[in-house]
Scaffold this active site. Structure first.
Site, PDB file in Angstrom:
ATOM      1  N   GLU A 146       0.810  -1.217   0.000  1.00  8.52           N
ATOM      2  CA  GLU A 146       0.000   0.000   0.000  1.00  8.52           C
ATOM      3  C   GLU A 146       0.852   1.280   0.000  1.00  8.52           C
ATOM      4  O   GLU A 146       0.620   2.162  -0.826  1.00  8.52           O
ATOM      5  CB  GLU A 146      -0.964  -0.032   1.188  1.00  8.52           C
ATOM      6  CG  GLU A 146      -2.120  -0.993   0.920  1.00  8.52           C
ATOM      7  CD  GLU A 146      -2.769  -1.545   2.166  1.00  8.52           C
ATOM      8  OE1 GLU A 146      -2.499  -1.018   3.267  1.00  8.52           O
ATOM      9  OE2 GLU A 146      -3.551  -2.501   2.051  1.00  8.52           O
ATOM     10  N   ASP A 206       1.243   5.445   6.500  1.00 12.77           N
ATOM     11  CA  ASP A 206      -0.064   4.947   6.073  1.00 12.77           C
ATOM     12  C   ASP A 206      -0.790   4.322   7.262  1.00 12.77           C
ATOM     13  O   ASP A 206      -0.472   3.217   7.685  1.00 12.77           O
ATOM     14  CB  ASP A 206       0.139   3.918   4.945  1.00 12.77           C
ATOM     15  CG  ASP A 206      -1.169   3.292   4.472  1.00 12.77           C
ATOM     16  OD1 ASP A 206      -2.234   3.631   5.021  1.00 12.77           O
ATOM     17  OD2 ASP A 206      -1.115   2.453   3.557  1.00 12.77           O
TER      18      ASP A 206
END
Lengths: 438, 523
Positions: free
Chosen positions: B171, B193
């Site tokens: 990600e 994140d």
């Protein structure tokens, strides 16, 4: 290994390969020989093998000759006598048959120097030919082939930067080359036989980048490189002058072993490892932990086979370690026998024979046990013969062999051994009886 | 050529993106939302619901509504994370045939890849409606710290959804691709994140479209939902204090509290104060009770302070892993809805000594990056290249239960590494190669990826045979391991198949099952 220096110092570029479907386990090899054997991959020529295995060329010759005779090793078609000329890179470029030749000594022509001295024989052997049928343009195929030939060059050359380039320049070069040679560029395309060389290129580019951007490695390189740090001169122009040729060969050798080159780097790394094992071994020796010391020294020798010191100490310590292990096992065997566990005793004796293969008494007892406990007359005979060989003057051993021959029904052999036993010891009643019952 | 979609399969929300005329577009679902809740439910009348439909009825049907199944995927049933989830989730989690956690709702049991597959299928459908043609190729994102099994299970989920998964990417890396596509200059970038269920940090080096991952780190069990849980615990306490009623066993009340907590958390990102009002949340002899309470930002920050500090520890380790000082990082990008929280922006900004980059949508940037990677792989037009790394170290178990790492984490793939090992007993003729993944010193604490035996080693005293073990990871992240006895040339090898995943047969059976169901709903 270009044709240029084939004229000056002629190198042996024959390539040994392992014979197909050959059972290597039947060979009885020392670890050094095993190591040498393991380096034979059908691509690496003889003189490079000697370098890789760290053995003198003469020893390598002897081993290879022995193995060739035993049918384990064959000389590959690639490049028998060094003088024979085979298709070089320039021929392939024109769309000639695929290059199977290991170390193509290219004939004259513009690409001679670039193609041959850099193209490692070890990896250049399986390069594919251009194929318009693939899902990758021919220019890209050619770029892969061209770059692949440079893989054995010093890291700075692979990245196309100066040897003192700063981290930023190194990274830029790495990114640029990644764009061109990362396998993802041809994701899901049919690139056929180009896949393997492409991955090899990318791995090498990563390796070059990582080592050249590691400050400690760089410092070490610069220290040991000293005066040789100048960029290598372009060569291949005047192969006629033998003096110039030999100078070039010398430069090339230096460069191959310089810490900038993959090989030189590898050797430096292995040497450092060897040293740490050696130090561990010496510590073990001072505590009389012989088994541990032998294991460490063995690794030291494996990593730095050229060190006479390591070898010598290894020989001594290993002998010591083997004696200790042998003595331990003899004790274990005695205890097994005292429990009348003859099968276990046989197993222990066989293990002990790994350490002292020619101990006559151990072979003699192992023979008896193999016969009586395992009912394996074949094995029993082998051990008994070895006992006799090791000490031919002992009546007991001849008697033992004779009895085993008798049990196997080989009467003539049995008589001969029993008679020898009686000649050596006329009072051996057991031998007399055995002879009588024959 | 059919188009490649990028899917961010999130713990709480999922997002899908596609490249149109070289520009990434986030595809809205039928309701107009740009993200879709990663929820699946079976309603009281037996209907299967996905996304917003599932979320809407979650309050009244919490036992049959699956959320946050990403926290379970690819784990063993006995793993502490799964046991923790069992305590927290209103739906039932049972032990599956492969010792994997499975989810039981409305009397039916689902594997975790199956739930993931249902959500991915929904995202695929959303994309197909938008582009007006069938879509089959996808790049799917996972947290950087997912291990091989979790990645494999996510791939299986893709297969179940009828997708060809071109690549699984991390990600934060995807977020970096989205950023890198628009910024060609040379920069070192940190991606922080914090999503619904996982926390990831990556440090990358980028220049002119090439993106090199320097280091990654994270925690697959720390995310926005933990922030919510802290608020819920606070509300439960307050309610008990004020009303003398314990709501901890009341599934419906818990679901309402959870929704309210999430809403309050979001409100407090914008405002200093918010009101939490849950009328008729309980009743006793004296009549109905309401939860009514005011909460300010300081209270919230005090509740979640510990969680934020936990993430900063991971950030510190990751920056060190990359060989950098916090000040060397040129840009900090925040990804994931949770990073909207001012406390996080402040803490991260203080750590790196620079304010976070504005201009990416933290909810969408990951899906956009995935679509860009899909484009980079399949199109000649793209000028982006991702130099990806292995997230966890790989190696083998050695004598004494130790773990010998052959490939360190954060190594660029494809990679091949060899190392020589030897025997530990005299006359030993076989060795067992146990392939492990993880960072622990002790072999047993790492994940076992596979094992095989190399036999026929020449009998020799211990320590003499040389056994060369070679690890190979190709560009697609597939690991193969071989072992060679250097004396005999004998070789043994495996391609690592992650354990605990579904077999091909199982996947096909599940696909068939769902196709049957699809037909049924269209009638």
């Amino acid at each position: 290994m270009s044709s240029a220096d084939a004229a000056g110092d002629r190198k042996d570029v024959r390539v040994p390969a392992l014979a197909p479907d050959c059972d290597l386990t039947r060979l009885d090899l020392s670890p050094q020989e095993g190591f040498l054997l393991s380096r034979i991959d059908g691509h690496t020529p003889k003189d490079l093998l000697s370098q890789l295995a760290g053995l003198p060329p003469h020893d390598v010759d002897l081993c290879l000759a022995r193995w060739a005779e035993a049918g384990v090793v064959v000389w590959s078609k690639a490049g028998p006598p060094a003088t024979e000329r085979v298709n070089g890179a320039s021929a392939t470029r024109a769309g000639a048959p695929p290059r199977l030749e290991a170390n193509a000594s290219s004939p004259e022509g513009e690409s001679a120097a670039a193609a041959t001295e850099a193209g490692s024989p070890a990896v250049a052997s399986d390069l594919p030919a251009l194929d318009p049928g693939l899902d990758i343009p021919e220019e890209a195929q050619q770029a892969i082939l061209d770059f692949h030939e440079r893989l054995e060059r010093p890291y700075a050359e692979i990245l196309g930067v100066a040897s003192d380039a700063d981290a930023r320049a190194v990274k830029r070069a790495y990114f640029q080359l990644s764009k061109e040679f990362h396998p993802d560029r041809w994701f899901r395309r049919d690139i056929g036989p180009f896949k393997e060389p492409l991955e090899r290129i990318f791995r090498k580019v990563v390796e070059a980048y990582e080592l050249m951007s590691d400050p400690t490695v760089r410092a070490e390189m610069e220290r040991s490189l000293g005066a040789d740090a100048e960029a290598a001169p372009v060569e291949g122009a005047d192969s006629a002058d033998p003096k110039a040729a030999s100078e070039r060969a010398e430069r090339r050798r230096k460069r191959a072993l310089s810490p900038f080159s993959p090989l030189g780097r590898l050797i430096a790394k292995r040497k450092a490892k060897a040293k740490s094992f050696f130090e561990a071994a010496m510590a073990a020796v001072s505590d009389e932990r012989w088994l541990e010391a032998a294991a460490s020294l063995r690794l030291a020798v494996a990593y730095d086979p050229k060190s006479a010191l390591y070898r010598e100490r290894f020989g001594e310590v290993q002998a010591q370690a083997h004696e200790i292990r042998f003595a331990q096992l003899m004790k274990e065997a005695d205890s097994a026998l005292s429990f009348r566990d003859r099968k276990d005793a046989l197993r222990i004796y066989e293990e002990a024979l790994i350490f002292r293969p020619y101990d006559p008494e151990a072979n003699h007892v192992a023979a008896k046990l193999a016969w009586l406990a395992a009912d394996d007359l074949h094995r029993a005979k082998e051990y008994a013969m070895r006992a006799v060989e090791a000490d031919p003057d002992k009546a007991e051993y001849h008697r033992g062999l004779g009895q085993i021959y008798a049990a196997a029904g080989l009467k003539a052999n049995a008589r001969r051994e029993l008679k020898t036993a009686l000649r050596l010891d006329p009072r051996d009643l057991e031998a007399k009886q055995a002879l009588k019952s024959l | 050529m059919s188009r490649v979609i990028g899917i961010d399969l999130g713990t709480t929300n999922s997002c899908v993106s596609v490249i149109e005329n070289g520009q990434p577009t986030v595809i809205p679902n039928a309701g107009g939302y740009r993200t879709t809740p990663s929820m699946f439910a079976i309603s009281h009348d037996g209907k299967r619901l996905v996304g917003h439909l599932a979320k809407r009825q979650a309050v009244t049907n919490s036992r049959n509504t699956v959320h946050a199944s990403k926290r379970l995927i690819g784990r063993r049933f006995d793993a502490p994370e799964v046991q923790k989830a069992i305590d927290l989730c209103p739906y039932e989690i049972v032990r599956g045939a492969n010792d994997d956690p499975r989810i039981k709702i409305a009397g039916k049991t689902f594997t975790c890849p199956e739930i993931g597959g249902i959500i991915l299928r929904e995202m695929k459908r959303v994309a197909e409606e938008y582009v007006g043609e069938p879509v089959s190729d996808a790049v799917i994102t996972v947290p950087a710290y997912f291990n091989d099994t979790q990645r494999q299970c996510t791939k299986d989920a893709g297969k179940i959804a009828g997708l060809e998964v071109l690549r699984i990417i991390n990600e934060p890396t995807a977020a970096a691709m989205a950023y890198g596509a628009g910024h060609r200059e040379e920069e070192k970038v940190a991606i922080y994140d914090l999503g619904g269920g996982t926390f990831d940090i990556s440090v990358l080096d980028m220049s002119d479209g090439v993106i090199e991952v320097l280091a990654t780190g994270g925690n697959t069990f720390l995310g926005g939902e933990d922030f919510d849980r802290m608020i819920v615990a606070h509300l439960l306490e307050k309610f008990e204090e004020n009303e003398g009623i314990d709501l901890r066993e009341d599934a419906m009340a818990l679901q309402r509290l959870k929704d309210a907590a999430e809403k309050a958390k979001c409100d407090l990102s914008e405002r200093e104060k918010t009101e939490i009002s849950l009328p008729f949340i309980a009743s006793d002899d004296s009549g109905p009770r309401h939860l009514q309470l005011e909460m300010d930002r300081a209270t919230l920050e005090a509740l979640v302070h510990g969680l934020v500090n936990q993430t900063l520890k991971t950030v510190e380790a990751c920056v060190a892993d990359a060989g950098l000082q916090p000040g060397d990082v040129d840009r900090v990008i925040l990804v994931g809805g949770q990073t909207r929280m001012p406390l996080i922006q402040k803490a991260v900004g203080e750590f790196f000594n620079k304010g976070p980059h504005k201009g990416v949508n933290p909810d969408e940037v990951v899906a956009i990056g995935a679509a860009l990677q899909g484009e980079a792989l399949t199109s000649d037009e793209s000028n982006l290249l991702l130099l990806d790394v292995t997230p966890l170290s790989l190696g083998i178990a050695t004598v004494g239960g130790h773990f010998a790492k052959l490939i360190e984490r954060n190594t660029t793939v494809p990679v091949r590494k060899t190392h020589t090992f030897t025997t530990t007993r005299d006359g030993q003729s076989a060795v067992k190669i146990r392939v492990l993944q993880g960072e622990a010193e002790a072999a047993a604490e790492n994940d076992l990826l596979g094992e095989f035996i190399l036999s026929g080693i020449r009998k020799a005293p211990q320590g003499e045979p040389e056994i060369e073990v070679c690890f190979d990871i190709d560009a697609n992240g597939i690991v193969s391991v071989s072992a060679t006895d250097l004396a005999t040339g004998k070789e043994q090898s495996i391609t690592v198949n992650a354990t605990g995943t579904l077999s091909q047969d199982e996947i096909e059976r599940i696909i068939e099952d769902h196709e049957l169901y699809e037909v049924a709903t269209k009638e």
